[in-house]
Design an enzyme around this catalytic site. Structure first.
Site, PDB file in Angstrom:
ATOM      1  N   GLY A 113      45.616 131.034  18.807  1.00  0.00           N
ATOM      2  CA  GLY A 113      46.032 129.869  18.034  1.00  0.00           C
ATOM      3  C   GLY A 113      45.038 129.517  16.950  1.00  0.00           C
ATOM      4  O   GLY A 113      45.429 129.141  15.838  1.00  0.00           O
ATOM      5  N   SER A 187      48.683 119.293  16.538  1.00  0.00           N
ATOM      6  CA  SER A 187      47.522 120.126  16.846  1.00  0.00           C
ATOM      7  C   SER A 187      46.389 119.806  15.881  1.00  0.00           C
ATOM      8  O   SER A 187      46.607 119.758  14.668  1.00  0.00           O
ATOM      9  CB  SER A 187      47.872 121.617  16.741  1.00  0.00           C
ATOM     10  OG  SER A 187      46.714 122.418  16.877  1.00  0.00           O
ATOM     11  N   ASP A 333      42.729 120.979  27.875  1.00  0.00           N
ATOM     12  CA  ASP A 333      42.614 122.324  28.436  1.00  0.00           C
ATOM     13  C   ASP A 333      42.213 122.290  29.906  1.00  0.00           C
ATOM     14  O   ASP A 333      42.360 123.297  30.613  1.00  0.00           O
ATOM     15  CB  ASP A 333      41.600 123.154  27.647  1.00  0.00           C
ATOM     16  CG  ASP A 333      42.210 123.783  26.397  1.00  0.00           C
ATOM     17  OD1 ASP A 333      43.451 123.800  26.290  1.00  0.00           O
ATOM     18  OD2 ASP A 333      41.445 124.247  25.532  1.00  0.00           O
ATOM     19  N   ARG A 364      52.719 124.586  29.618  1.00  0.00           N
ATOM     20  CA  ARG A 364      51.782 124.519  30.729  1.00  0.00           C
ATOM     21  C   ARG A 364      52.136 123.454  31.765  1.00  0.00           C
ATOM     22  O   ARG A 364      51.853 123.626  32.950  1.00  0.00           O
ATOM     23  CB  ARG A 364      50.357 124.289  30.190  1.00  0.00           C
ATOM     24  CG  ARG A 364      49.778 125.537  29.545  1.00  0.00           C
ATOM     25  CD  ARG A 364      48.396 125.323  28.978  1.00  0.00           C
ATOM     26  NE  ARG A 364      47.815 126.595  28.554  1.00  0.00           N
ATOM     27  CZ  ARG A 364      46.718 126.713  27.824  1.00  0.00           C
ATOM     28  NH1 ARG A 364      46.080 125.628  27.402  1.00  0.00           N
ATOM     29  NH2 ARG A 364      46.263 127.907  27.497  1.00  0.00           N
TER      30      ARG A 364
END
Length: 448
Positions: A113, A187, A333, A364
């Site tokens: 990414g 993002s 994360d 996720r």
């Protein structure tokens, strides 16, 4: 059970265990005690590599991470004509001063990414025509806000299968400069990508950010790395406007911190086994890596954390504490890491503010809920997170979803429960090819 098919094209020569269909994690006999040094931060590695390539002169990037993501970054830079030499844990980069030696070619970003978000702006600041391709999943991940911003600054794009996604062909004649607006909610990598290239715009560039920034600490990391190479943007008091002066990065010697995101799994190893794990090379008080927040979570769960000037040590506890809600806004994360610890706590744990991780290597939130359910663990899925309840995991073969963080997080469950197998262990090469080897050296029995 049918597992997801890994995209092996995205695995680099630095990958490991691609030929292993699954791995079984066996609980260690006793508490794990050990010290280690984790390779350099993936986020810092790719920022430093791109900046060094744009700089004037020869830079030395020490402590690099040798993983798929960093490999594809360096591979793209080489194809652009930048000199890249690896000696041990150091990468030497011959900067091009903002003028890419090869004005055309095809670049592959794998599943990275950071590379997919950093390269388009860096290319747009130069002159030439390049085609960018990525992995199957990377071609599905969002790029639209960045590509629209670059279009407004004079870059032309031609798209392949889908508008505003990879693959694409970029036609550049320099960035116009002036003012440009990006959303902060999707993002932070879009913001970082544009900032990295902004010094080479034809006029000074001011980036205005709409709304709250997802993981703002990564923007700070970008600004700090830019400053280290001689460019210091001005940030408004509210952080929503960043003015970047024109200039050229200057080569330097740059030491990378260990990857704190990866450290979280090893500190969790201590937490789950009532053991002790020390990781060298980290200054917890001064790091810009937001995943350092995992230490506060471990303390909340009953662990003892020792923060030294150049190390962090975690001492585990006999029973982890739960019964709390945690916002994952800063350190998303680590959502999967904490979710893997939660079944062994004494109360449910709810994780919130992580909706954007549905757009990472896999969805996720959905994926971790599915795998915990296979283990017989009760889990409630929310739009922005999940609630995990205490339970006793049953043996199961779990799907890594071709996602390094899924595989590493799920491996933690095997430290406390027998019969835990994970498909496609090679996917950890995206950020930590030696992960299972390091677990083995710390006393965890690994069987392929």
């Amino acid at each position: 059970m049918v597992m997801g098919q890994p995209d092996l094209e995205a695995r680099s020569p630095w990958s490991a265990n691609n030929d292993k269909p699954q791995v079984e994690i066996h609980p260690p006999v006793g508490a794990v005690n050990g010290s280690l040094r984790v390779p350099g931060s993936k986020s810092l590695t790719n920022r430093a590599l791109v900046i060094a390539a744009l700089a004037e002169g020869r830079s030395a990037i020490h402590g690099i991470l040798k993983s798929d993501d960093s490999y594809w970054c360096m591979d793209a830079l080489k194809k652009l004509g930048v000199g890249v030499t690896i000696e041990g844990e150091t990468a030497y980069i011959e900067g091009c001063g903002g003028k890419w030696p090869n004005p055309s070619g095809e670049l592959y970003v794998g599943a990275a990414g950071t590379v997919a978000r950093f390269l388009p702006a860096a290319l747009a600041a130069g002159t030439g025509d390049w085609t960018l391709r990525g992995s199957r999943r990377m071609s599905e991940r969002p790029l639209a806000p960045l590509l629209r911003a670059l279009t407004s600054l004079g870059t032309r794009f031609q798209y392949g299968e889908k508008e505003l996604c990879l693959p694409l062909t970029l036609q550049a004649d320099g960035l116009q400069g002036g003012e440009v607006t990006l959303p902060g909610s999707t993002s932070s990598q879009f913001i970082s990508g544009l900032l990295l290239a902004a010094p080479y715009a034809k006029e000074p560039l001011t980036l205005r950010i709409e709304g709250e920034v997802v993981q703002r600490d990564y923007v700070r990391m970008t600004l700090d790395t830019m400053a280290a190479f001689g460019i210091r943007p001005e940030v408004s008091a509210d952080g929503q406007s960043i003015a970047v002066p024109r200039g050229c990065y200057q080569a330097r010697s740059f030491l990378l911190e260990p990857d704190v995101s990866t450290c979280g799994y090893f500190w969790s190893l201590a937490a789950l086994t009532a053991g002790r794990v020390r990781i060298e090379g980290i200054d917890a008080k001064n790091t810009t890596q937001p995943d350092i927040e995992i230490l506060e979570v471990l303390e909340r769960m009953g662990c003892t954390v020792l923060r030294g000037g150049d190390f962090v040590e975690v001492q585990g506890t006999e029973r982890l504490k739960g019964g709390f809600t945690m916002s994952m806004k800063k350190s998303s994360d680590q959502t999967l890491t904490i979710a893997a610890l939660a079944p062994f706590a004494d109360g449910p744990i709810t994780l919130t503010d992580a909706a954007h991780i549905r757009h990472h290597e896999c969805d996720r939130i959905s994926a971790i809920c599915a795998e915990l359910s296979k283990l017989g663990i009760r889990v409630d899925e929310h739009h922005d997170g999940l609630t995990v309840y205490p339970g006793r995991p049953v043996p199961a073969l779990l799907d890594s979803h071709d996602d390094h963080r899924m595989a590493m997080a799920l491996s933690l469950i095997g430290l406390k429960a027998g019969g835990i197998r994970i498909s496609d262990p090679g996917c950890v090469s995206k950020t930590c090819p030696g992960y299972f080897d390091q677990l083995s050296r710390l006393g965890v029995r690994i069987e392929y």
